[in-house]
Enzyme design. Structure first.
Site, PDB file in Angstrom:
ATOM      1  N   HIS A  19       2.597  94.620  53.649  1.00  0.00           N
ATOM      2  CA  HIS A  19       2.034  93.522  52.840  1.00  0.00           C
ATOM      3  C   HIS A  19       2.991  93.063  51.741  1.00  0.00           C
ATOM      4  CE1 HIS A  19      -2.354  94.617  54.175  1.00  0.00           C
ATOM      5  NE2 HIS A  19      -1.683  93.945  55.092  1.00  0.00           N
ATOM      6  N   CYS A  79      14.583  79.264  41.942  1.00  0.00           N
ATOM      7  CA  CYS A  79      15.172  80.102  42.993  1.00  0.00           C
ATOM      8  C   CYS A  79      16.671  80.276  42.735  1.00  0.00           C
ATOM      9  CB  CYS A  79      14.949  79.446  44.359  1.00  0.00           C
ATOM     10  SG  CYS A  79      15.851  80.282  45.681  1.00  0.00           S
TER      11      CYS A  79
HETATM   12  C1  BJW Z   1      -8.761 107.149  47.352  1.00  0.00           C
HETATM   13  C2  BJW Z   1      -8.558 107.469  46.029  1.00  0.00           C
HETATM   14  C3  BJW Z   1      -7.856 108.635  45.812  1.00  0.00           C
HETATM   15  C4  BJW Z   1      -9.715 105.593  46.051  1.00  0.00           C
HETATM   16  N1  BJW Z   1      -7.439 109.345  46.829  1.00  0.00           N
HETATM   17  N2  BJW Z   1      -8.374 107.814  48.398  1.00  0.00           N
HETATM   18  C5  BJW Z   1     -12.468  88.570  60.743  1.00  0.00           C
HETATM   19  C6  BJW Z   1     -12.291  89.696  61.549  1.00  0.00           C
HETATM   20  C7  BJW Z   1     -11.059  90.361  61.628  1.00  0.00           C
HETATM   21  C8  BJW Z   1      -9.978  89.905  60.890  1.00  0.00           C
HETATM   22  C9  BJW Z   1     -10.146  88.802  60.094  1.00  0.00           C
HETATM   23  C10 BJW Z   1     -11.378  88.129  60.031  1.00  0.00           C
HETATM   24  N3  BJW Z   1     -11.230  87.095  59.148  1.00  0.00           N
HETATM   25  C11 BJW Z   1      -9.961  87.095  58.680  1.00  0.00           C
HETATM   26  C12 BJW Z   1      -9.296  88.124  59.237  1.00  0.00           C
HETATM   27  C13 BJW Z   1      -7.876  88.507  58.995  1.00  0.00           C
HETATM   28  C14 BJW Z   1      -7.678  89.083  57.600  1.00  0.00           C
HETATM   29  C15 BJW Z   1      -8.688  90.221  57.391  1.00  0.00           C
HETATM   30  O1  BJW Z   1      -8.486  91.345  57.812  1.00  0.00           O
HETATM   31  N4  BJW Z   1      -9.775  89.960  56.679  1.00  0.00           N
HETATM   32  C16 BJW Z   1     -10.809  90.993  56.489  1.00  0.00           C
HETATM   33  C17 BJW Z   1     -11.163  91.117  55.014  1.00  0.00           C
HETATM   34  C18 BJW Z   1     -11.978  90.682  57.401  1.00  0.00           C
HETATM   35  N5  BJW Z   1      -6.309  89.594  57.579  1.00  0.00           N
HETATM   36  C19 BJW Z   1      -5.280  88.833  57.274  1.00  0.00           C
HETATM   37  O2  BJW Z   1      -5.422  87.656  56.952  1.00  0.00           O
HETATM   38  C20 BJW Z   1      -3.922  89.466  57.408  1.00  0.00           C
HETATM   39  N6  BJW Z   1      -3.108  88.647  58.262  1.00  0.00           N
HETATM   40  C21 BJW Z   1      -3.404  88.475  59.553  1.00  0.00           C
HETATM   41  O3  BJW Z   1      -4.402  88.968  60.072  1.00  0.00           O
HETATM   42  O4  BJW Z   1      -2.465  87.732  60.230  1.00  0.00           O
HETATM   43  C22 BJW Z   1      -2.719  87.444  61.629  1.00  0.00           C
HETATM   44  C23 BJW Z   1      -2.327  88.559  62.569  1.00  0.00           C
HETATM   45  C24 BJW Z   1      -2.978  88.690  63.775  1.00  0.00           C
HETATM   46  C25 BJW Z   1      -2.629  89.707  64.658  1.00  0.00           C
HETATM   47  C26 BJW Z   1      -1.614  90.571  64.366  1.00  0.00           C
HETATM   48  C27 BJW Z   1      -0.946  90.429  63.184  1.00  0.00           C
HETATM   49  C28 BJW Z   1      -1.330  89.444  62.285  1.00  0.00           C
HETATM   50  C29 BJW Z   1      -3.236  89.553  56.056  1.00  0.00           C
HETATM   51  C30 BJW Z   1      -3.916  90.524  55.155  1.00  0.00           C
HETATM   52  C31 BJW Z   1      -3.281  90.489  53.769  1.00  0.00           C
HETATM   53  C32 BJW Z   1      -3.946  91.468  52.816  1.00  0.00           C
HETATM   54  N7  BJW Z   1      -3.508  91.180  51.498  1.00  0.00           N
HETATM   55  C33 BJW Z   1      -3.952  92.049  50.395  1.00  0.00           C
HETATM   56  C34 BJW Z   1      -3.464  91.418  49.041  1.00  0.00           C
HETATM   57  C35 BJW Z   1      -1.944  91.191  49.008  1.00  0.00           C
HETATM   58  C36 BJW Z   1      -1.195  92.392  48.501  1.00  0.00           C
HETATM   59  C37 BJW Z   1      -1.584  92.784  47.075  1.00  0.00           C
HETATM   60  O5  BJW Z   1      -1.883  91.909  46.245  1.00  0.00           O
HETATM   61  O6  BJW Z   1      -1.544  93.987  46.771  1.00  0.00           O
HETATM   62  O7  BJW Z   1      -3.468  93.382  50.599  1.00  0.00           O
HETATM   63  S1  BJW Z   1      -5.740  92.251  50.298  1.00  0.00           S
HETATM   64  C38 BJW Z   1      -5.701  93.936  49.843  1.00  0.00           C
HETATM   65  O8  BJW Z   1      -6.348  94.676  50.891  1.00  0.00           O
HETATM   66  C39 BJW Z   1      -4.217  94.341  49.826  1.00  0.00           C
HETATM   67  C40 BJW Z   1      -4.288  95.679  50.518  1.00  0.00           C
HETATM   68  O9  BJW Z   1      -3.038  96.041  51.039  1.00  0.00           O
HETATM   69  C41 BJW Z   1      -5.359  95.478  51.560  1.00  0.00           C
HETATM   70  C42 BJW Z   1      -5.990  96.754  52.065  1.00  0.00           C
HETATM   71  O10 BJW Z   1      -6.716  97.409  51.052  1.00  0.00           O
HETATM   72  P1  BJW Z   1      -6.726  99.003  50.976  1.00  0.00           P
HETATM   73  O11 BJW Z   1      -5.378  99.501  50.745  1.00  0.00           O
HETATM   74  O12 BJW Z   1      -7.459  99.560  52.145  1.00  0.00           O
HETATM   75  O13 BJW Z   1      -7.547  99.227  49.601  1.00  0.00           O
HETATM   76  P2  BJW Z   1      -9.130  99.331  49.377  1.00  0.00           P
HETATM   77  O14 BJW Z   1      -9.361  99.136  47.931  1.00  0.00           O
HETATM   78  O15 BJW Z   1      -9.882  98.481  50.306  1.00  0.00           O
HETATM   79  O16 BJW Z   1      -9.457 100.849  49.763  1.00  0.00           O
HETATM   80  C43 BJW Z   1      -8.991 101.925  48.978  1.00  0.00           C
HETATM   81  C44 BJW Z   1      -9.461 103.227  49.606  1.00  0.00           C
HETATM   82  O17 BJW Z   1      -8.900 104.310  48.885  1.00  0.00           O
HETATM   83  C45 BJW Z   1     -10.995 103.407  49.581  1.00  0.00           C
HETATM   84  O18 BJW Z   1     -11.398 103.918  50.832  1.00  0.00           O
HETATM   85  C46 BJW Z   1     -11.201 104.468  48.492  1.00  0.00           C
HETATM   86  O19 BJW Z   1     -12.317 105.312  48.736  1.00  0.00           O
HETATM   87  C47 BJW Z   1      -9.919 105.242  48.579  1.00  0.00           C
HETATM   88  N8  BJW Z   1      -9.518 105.924  47.350  1.00  0.00           N
HETATM   89  N9  BJW Z   1      -9.171 106.494  45.223  1.00  0.00           N
HETATM   90  C48 BJW Z   1      -7.697 108.934  48.104  1.00  0.00           C
HETATM   91  N10 BJW Z   1      -7.620 109.046  44.539  1.00  0.00           N
END
Ligand code: BJW
Length: 234
Positions: free
Chosen positions: A107, A134
Site C-alpha cells: 500500500h 516535483c
Molecule cells: C493488533 C494489535 C496488536 C490491534 N497486536 N493485532 C467489495 C468487495 C471486495 C472488494 C471491494 C469491494 N468494494 C471495493 C473493493 C476493493 C477495495 C476494498 O477492499 N474495499 C473493502 C473495504 C470492501 N480495495 C481496494 O480498492 C484496493 N485496490 C484494489 O482492490 O484494486 C483492484 C485490484 C483487483 C484485483 C487485484 C488487485 C487489485 C486498494 C486498497 C487500499 C487500502 N488503502 C488503505 C489506506 C492507504 C494507506 C494508509 O493510509 O495507511 O490501507 S485503507 C487501510 O486499510 C490501509 C490498510 O493498509 C488497510 C488494511 O487495514 P489493516 O491493516 O487490516 O488494519 P485494521 O485497522 O483494519 O485492522 C487492524 C487489526 O490489528 C485488527 O484486527 C486488530 O484487532 C489488530 N490489532 N492492535 C496484534 N497490538
C-alpha cells in the site's frame, strides 16, 4: 525441504509502536471518513485535508520505533533457508528499520512522495502541501503521498501472487482482513496447499479461513511463534 513462507502484516503489528490502526474503536476510520482521506476522489476534492492527515502520520512515524514483533520477523527471515517474502499493508517503515530484506509495502510508503504528473517516486520525510513542487518535472501541486488509496491498484501484485502460488506457510499478522486484495491472500495460499496461521489481537472477519490462530498483542505472540517455529526446525 525448506518451506516457502509468505507473511502478511497489517496495522496491528505497528499498534504497539504507537501507530494507530484503522478499524479498531479508536482507529483512523472511526474518527475520519476514508472516502475523504484515502481515495483519489477525496484527494481531488480536498487535497489540503488529505495532506494534513498524512503529514500528521508522517510526523508520528518519525518518532516511532520497531518492536519485538518487527525484529522477530527480520530474525526469522535471516535464519530461514527457503523463500521468505514479507508483504505489508502498512505504509510505515518499521519492518525495514527492523532489518527485513525481502519486503513488499503493497500500500505504498509514507516516507516517499509521488508526482501525479510525471509519476516520479522519491524519498520524502517532510510535510507535503498543495505548494509542493516535483523535484523532477517542477510541477507545482504534483507531489502526493506515495500510498495506495481505495480504487487504486496495490503495488507489486504479480510478485506477491507468484510467491503465494508456491507458498507452503502463510502467516497473517495484525490485520482485520477487510481490505482486498490482501484479505484474499489466505485463500490463494490455501489453494496452493499452504498451512495458514493468523496472529492477531482478536478474531476478525476472515479468521474462520485459517488453519491455526493465536490471539494476543503482536509484541508477545509474534516473537513466541517465531521462536517455536525456529526451535522445531533446529
Ligand atoms: C493488533 C494489535 C496488536 C490491534 N497486536 N493485532 C467489495 C468487495 C471486495 C472488494 C471491494 C469491494 N468494494 C471495493 C473493493 C476493493 C477495495 C476494498 O477492499 N474495499 C473493502 C473495504 C470492501 N480495495 C481496494 O480498492 C484496493 N485496490 C484494489 O482492490 O484494486 C483492484 C485490484 C483487483 C484485483 C487485484 C488487485 C487489485 C486498494 C486498497 C487500499 C487500502 N488503502 C488503505 C489506506 C492507504 C494507506 C494508509 O493510509 O495507511 O490501507 S485503507 C487501510 O486499510 C490501509 C490498510 O493498509 C488497510 C488494511 O487495514 P489493516 O491493516 O487490516 O488494519 P485494521 O485497522 O483494519 O485492522 C487492524 C487489526 O490489528 C485488527 O484486527 C486488530 O484487532 C489488530 N490489532 N492492535 C496484534 N497490538
Amino acid at each position: 525441504m525448506a518451506e516457502n513462507i509468505v507473511i502478511l502484516t497489517g496495522a496491528g503489528i505497528s499498534a504497539e509502536s504507537g501507530l494507530g490502526t484503522f478499524r479498531d474503536k479508536d482507529g483512523a476510520w472511526a474518527k475520519f471518513d476514508w472516502r475523504k482521506l484515502a481515495s483519489p476522489e477525496g484527494y481531488g476534492e480536498d487535497p489540503i485535508a488529505v495532506h494534513d492527515f498524512y503529514n500528521a502520520r508522517r510526523r508520528g512515524l518519525l518518532k516511532a520505533e520497531p518492536h519485538g514483533a518487527h525484529q522477530a520477523l527480520a530474525q526469522w527471515e535471516a535464519a530461514h533457508e527457503g523463500e521468505f517474502l514479507l508483504v505489508t499493508q502498512n505504509i510505515d517503515d518499521l519492518h525495514l528499520r527492523a532489518g527485513s530484506k525481502n519486503l513488499i509495502p503493497m500500500h505504498g510508503e509514507l516516507f516517499k512522495a509521488r508526482c501525479s504528473a510525471c509519476h516520479h517516486v522519491y524519498d520524502w520525510r517532510e510535510d507535503l502541501s498543495i505548494e509542493s513542487t516535483c523535484p523532477r518535472c517542477q510541477i507545482r501541486s504534483g507531489p502526493r503521498p506515495h500510498v495506495v488509496w481505495f480504487g487504486e491498484m496495490p503495488l507489486e501484485m504479480e510478485r506477491i501472487y507468484r510467491a503465494l502460488e508456491s507458498c507452503t506457510l502463510f502467516v497473517a499478522i495484525g490485520t482485520s482482513g477487510t481490505v482486498y486484495p490482501a484479505a484474499g491472500f489466505v485463500q490463494d495460499a490455501k489453494a496452493a496447499g499452504a498451512h495458514t496461521v493468523e496472529l492477531c489481537l482478536e478474531p476478525g472477519e476472515i479468521s474462520v479461513l485459517f488453519d491455526e490462530a493465536i490471539y494476543g498483542p503482536a509484541s508477545e505472540v509474534v516473537p513466541h511463534f517465531v521462536e517455536t517455529y525456529l526451535k522445531s526446525r533446529a
